[in-house]
Design a protein around this motif. Structure first.
Motif, mmCIF file in Angstrom:
data_model
loop_
_atom_site.group_PDB
_atom_site.id
_atom_site.type_symbol
_atom_site.label_atom_id
_atom_site.label_comp_id
_atom_site.label_asym_id
_atom_site.label_seq_id
_atom_site.Cartn_x
_atom_site.Cartn_y
_atom_site.Cartn_z
ATOM 1 N N GLY A 171 0.825 -1.206 0.000
ATOM 2 C CA GLY A 171 0.000 0.000 0.000
ATOM 3 C C GLY A 171 0.859 1.255 0.000
ATOM 4 N N LEU A 172 1.918 1.191 0.785
ATOM 5 C CA LEU A 172 2.819 2.335 0.906
ATOM 6 C C LEU A 172 3.441 2.686 -0.445
ATOM 7 C CD1 LEU A 172 4.383 4.278 2.770
ATOM 8 C CD2 LEU A 172 6.022 2.447 3.165
ATOM 9 N N MET A 173 3.979 1.681 -1.118
ATOM 10 C CA MET A 173 4.691 1.950 -2.356
ATOM 11 C C MET A 173 3.724 2.336 -3.482
ATOM 12 S SD MET A 173 7.819 2.064 -1.724
ATOM 13 C CE MET A 173 8.547 1.906 -0.090
ATOM 14 N N GLU A 174 2.505 1.784 -3.408
ATOM 15 C CA GLU A 174 1.513 2.110 -4.433
ATOM 16 C C GLU A 174 1.114 3.583 -4.376
ATOM 17 O OE1 GLU A 174 -2.872 0.377 -5.607
ATOM 18 O OE2 GLU A 174 -1.538 -0.850 -4.362
ATOM 19 N N HIS A 175 1.081 4.130 -3.170
ATOM 20 C CA HIS A 175 0.605 5.509 -3.000
ATOM 21 C C HIS A 175 1.691 6.406 -2.426
ATOM 22 C CE1 HIS A 175 -3.353 3.913 -3.765
ATOM 23 N NE2 HIS A 175 -3.247 3.087 -2.754
ATOM 24 N N ILE A 176 2.938 6.071 -2.713
ATOM 25 C CA ILE A 176 4.049 6.697 -1.997
ATOM 26 C C ILE A 176 4.048 8.230 -2.058
ATOM 27 C CG2 ILE A 176 5.642 6.334 -3.953
ATOM 28 C CD1 ILE A 176 6.666 6.106 -0.276
ATOM 29 N N ASP A 177 3.702 8.793 -3.201
ATOM 30 C CA ASP A 177 3.783 10.250 -3.316
ATOM 31 C C ASP A 177 2.791 10.956 -2.398
ATOM 32 O OD1 ASP A 177 5.911 10.319 -5.140
ATOM 33 O OD2 ASP A 177 4.537 9.769 -6.764
ATOM 34 N N TYR B 41 7.089 -3.901 -3.260
ATOM 35 C CA TYR B 41 8.289 -3.642 -4.042
ATOM 36 C C TYR B 41 8.902 -2.329 -3.595
ATOM 37 C CZ TYR B 41 6.237 -7.253 -6.868
ATOM 38 O OH TYR B 41 5.697 -8.430 -7.283
ATOM 39 N N SER B 42 9.590 -2.365 -2.463
ATOM 40 C CA SER B 42 10.177 -1.136 -1.951
ATOM 41 C C SER B 42 11.333 -0.689 -2.826
ATOM 42 C CB SER B 42 10.704 -1.347 -0.539
ATOM 43 O OG SER B 42 9.660 -1.313 0.369
ATOM 44 N N SER B 43 11.354 0.575 -3.094
ATOM 45 C CA SER B 43 12.568 1.153 -3.636
ATOM 46 C C SER B 43 13.475 1.373 -2.439
ATOM 47 C CB SER B 43 12.237 2.480 -4.322
ATOM 48 O OG SER B 43 13.256 3.408 -4.050
ATOM 49 N N LEU B 44 14.644 0.775 -2.455
ATOM 50 C CA LEU B 44 15.525 0.869 -1.288
ATOM 51 C C LEU B 44 15.943 2.303 -1.018
ATOM 52 C CD1 LEU B 44 17.711 -2.336 -1.534
ATOM 53 C CD2 LEU B 44 15.617 -1.934 -0.252
ATOM 54 N N ALA B 45 16.135 3.070 -2.099
ATOM 55 C CA ALA B 45 16.505 4.475 -1.934
ATOM 56 C C ALA B 45 15.403 5.213 -1.180
ATOM 57 C CB ALA B 45 16.737 5.107 -3.299
#
Ligand code: C2E
Ligand code: MG
Ligand code: MG
Ligand code: MG
Length: 294
Positions: free
Chosen positions: A155-161, A186-190
């Motif tokens: 959920g976090l990565m889907e709506h990260i912005d 699918y976390s972006s590590l950065a």
């Protein structure tokens, strides 16, 4: 395919679709009524420091168990409520109730550690989450440092912005943040490195692979996730620990905390109360010294 199968099959598909839509509608009605009538309930599952099995917190998990109706679990109704928008009302209730309960325990002199509440990213995207959160904290009187919010990695990565600035403000309020079901998104590590998050909760599907000789790669994966989390300065908790062998292996891999049926299943507040020990003299210091980093 339906075209070749002829009219009968087409009608069958239509009926099946209509039935699915109808049962969705029925469930939606049931959920709305349950909210109005205050029929949702919070159960609690204990979170432990693995090294000494010290209780460091409780995770609040919502339940719907109405008399005369089959109980349904959050995995079934949360997605539906996210689609309909009802999740905002549910989330508001859950947060308020968890804060109220935690303060009631503290007032009784019982140490519930940090209370963890699941927050849906869909709910955060709809806005006003911050206002509702600070209202819940103010009304309950619970110190922000006693609350941790869990957001699933997917959920976090889907709506990260939309979500990242909100997380930042939450952290500024003093609330702690954790990434739930880690390893399934699918976390972006950065990106992960920049988020104001203090903890990773490794999804239980990975923990299930531990403790047998059957899947050495599963253990490698868990080991890598723990090392990465710790390398980023995060606290790491393993979900879904069911056996002593898994617990021992996790300790050996450097995992600090865990939850799972081995330690305790989710239970109503009256049962969870029995797991709590008296608050230490220096309760705030003790909390600050739990494995959660600041
Ligand atoms: P979650 O946050 O990852 O919560 C952990 C889930 O794993 C819980 O399922 C818990 O009962 C289950 N569990 C814990 N230990 C074990 C174990 O050792 N083995 C197995 N097989 N399962 C274990 P539950 O309560 O059905 O909740 C499912 C999901 O629903 C939660 O996953 C969370 O994402 C969501 N959820 C629950 N309550 C809320 C809520 O109040 N708000 C929101 N937005 N989501 C919620
Ligand atoms: Mg959770
Ligand atoms: Mg989880
Ligand atoms: Mg999970």
């Amino acid at each position: 395919q339906a075209k070749h199968a002829g009219r009968g099959t087409y009608r069958y598909y239509t009926e099946a679709l209509t039935q699915a839509a109808q049962s969705r509608l029925q469930l939606d009605g049931r959920l709305r009524r349950a909210l109005e009538r205050g029929e949702f309930e919070l159960w609690y599952q204990p979170l432990y420091r693995l090294a000494d099995r010290h209780l460091i917190g409780l995770e609040a998990l919502v339940r719907l168990n109405q008399p005369g109706l089959p109980p349904i679990g959050p995995a079934e109704f949360i997605p539906l409520m996210e689609d309909s928008g009802l999740i905002v009302e549910l989330g508001t209730w859950v947060t308020r109730e968890a804060c109220r309960q935690a303060l009631a325990w503290l007032d009784e002199g019982l140490d519930c550690g940090r209370i963890a509440v699941n927050l849906s990213a869909a709910e955060m995207r709809r806005g006003q989450t911050l206002a509702r959160l600070s209202q819940a904290l103010d009304d309950s009187g619970l110190p922000a440092a006693r609350l941790e919010l869990e957001i699933t990695e997917s959920g976090l990565m889907e709506h990260i912005d939309a979500v990242e600035p909100v997380l930042r403000q939450m952290r500024e309020m003093g609330v702690r943040l954790a990434i739930d079901d880690f390893g399934t998104g699918y976390s972006s590590l950065a990106r992960l490195r920049r988020l104001p998050v203090g903890k990773l909760k490794i999804d239980r599907s990975f923990i299930a692979d531990l403790g047998g000789e059957t899947d050495p790669q599963g253990a490698q994966l868990v080991s890598a996730m723990i090392a990465m989390g710790r390398g980023l300065g995060l606290s790491v908790l393993a979900e879904g620990i069911e056996t002593e062998v898994q617990a021992r292996q996790l300790i050996a891999l450097g995992c600090e905390a865990g939850q799972g049926y081995l330690f305790g299943r989710p239970a109503p507040a009256a049962v969870a109360r029995q797991w709590l020990s008296p608050l230490p003299e220096n309760a705030d210091e003790a909390l600050a010294q739990t494995i959660w980093p600041d």
